[in-house]
Design an enzyme around this catalytic site. Sequence first.
Site, PDB file in Angstrom:
ATOM      1  N   CYS A   2       3.789  -6.355  -2.498  1.00 20.54           N
ATOM      2  CA  CYS A   2       3.425  -5.137  -3.226  1.00 20.54           C
ATOM      3  C   CYS A   2       4.458  -4.022  -3.009  1.00 20.54           C
ATOM      4  O   CYS A   2       5.625  -4.188  -3.313  1.00 20.54           O
ATOM      5  CB  CYS A   2       2.013  -4.727  -2.816  1.00 20.54           C
ATOM      6  N   HIS A   3       4.030  -2.888  -2.460  1.00 19.47           N
ATOM      7  CA  HIS A   3       4.924  -1.770  -2.198  1.00 19.47           C
ATOM      8  C   HIS A   3       5.734  -1.957  -0.912  1.00 19.47           C
ATOM      9  O   HIS A   3       6.614  -1.163  -0.609  1.00 19.47           O
ATOM     10  CB  HIS A   3       4.141  -0.463  -2.132  1.00 19.47           C
ATOM     11  N   GLU A  42       5.960   3.924   1.670  1.00 21.10           N
ATOM     12  CA  GLU A  42       6.700   5.083   1.169  1.00 21.10           C
ATOM     13  C   GLU A  42       7.130   6.023   2.285  1.00 21.10           C
ATOM     14  O   GLU A  42       8.137   6.707   2.153  1.00 21.10           O
ATOM     15  CB  GLU A  42       5.895   5.831   0.097  1.00 21.10           C
ATOM     16  N   GLY A  56       0.835  -1.199   0.000  1.00 18.42           N
ATOM     17  CA  GLY A  56       0.000   0.000   0.000  1.00 18.42           C
ATOM     18  C   GLY A  56       0.864   1.241   0.000  1.00 18.42           C
ATOM     19  O   GLY A  56       2.029   1.214  -0.400  1.00 18.42           O
ATOM     20  N   ARG A  57       0.298   2.346   0.476  1.00 23.70           N
ATOM     21  CA  ARG A  57       1.059   3.601   0.499  1.00 23.70           C
ATOM     22  C   ARG A  57       1.928   3.747   1.732  1.00 23.70           C
ATOM     23  O   ARG A  57       2.864   4.540   1.754  1.00 23.70           O
ATOM     24  CB  ARG A  57       0.114   4.786   0.366  1.00 23.70           C
ATOM     25  N   TYR A  85       5.091  -5.020  -6.664  1.00 25.17           N
ATOM     26  CA  TYR A  85       4.205  -4.367  -7.615  1.00 25.17           C
ATOM     27  C   TYR A  85       5.101  -3.828  -8.739  1.00 25.17           C
ATOM     28  O   TYR A  85       6.177  -3.289  -8.458  1.00 25.17           O
ATOM     29  CB  TYR A  85       3.421  -3.245  -6.928  1.00 25.17           C
TER      30      TYR A  85
END
Length: 191
Positions: free
Chosen positions: A117-118, A91, A87-88, A137
């Site tokens: 994923c992320h 980051e 997800g976000r 991802y």
Amino acid sequence: MKKILFLTGDFTEDYETMVPFQMLEMVGYEVHTVCPDKKKGDIIKTAIHDFEGDQTYTEKPGHNFVLNYTFDDVNVTDYDGLVIAGGRAPEYLRLNATLLGMVQYFFKENLPVAAICHGIQILTAANVVKGRTLTAYPAVGPEVRLAGGEFRDIAADKAYVDGNLVTSPAWPGHPAFIKAFLDLLGAKITL
């Protein structure tokens, strides 16, 4: 009982936090969900990422997820494995030096690590992918290469294992991802 450390945070992908957490608890692991600057009982907001034919995933509000452990209380030597949600959240989580040190510990000790994923952005920031083969991802592929890893572009419903590390591109890979992680942990499920 084996313990798993689970790194997540605000706007993590909903399924990538909820499903692995519930599956690992279901088979008997004690799973500590943590986020820097948050404590047991705090809520993180999640986001649902879906694949609807656009050039990238879409994002919708997810559920509130209650953390069950305090980040500052983590002693990495207490854990048998690590899970990193996507997800976000990755980051900004990758900017936390303490969190990166935790991740490095699991690689130094060759303990099972699962990232999806992320979540792989945390691995690249922790400088643990050099010489490793992994997936993520697709938009994270350039980061893997820049960090010295070999990126595998595989179907979203698959997982890739390299030694103590299992990775998957996204939540459709949960069955393969969780099975591979359980295998790394030495779990035996019989029917």
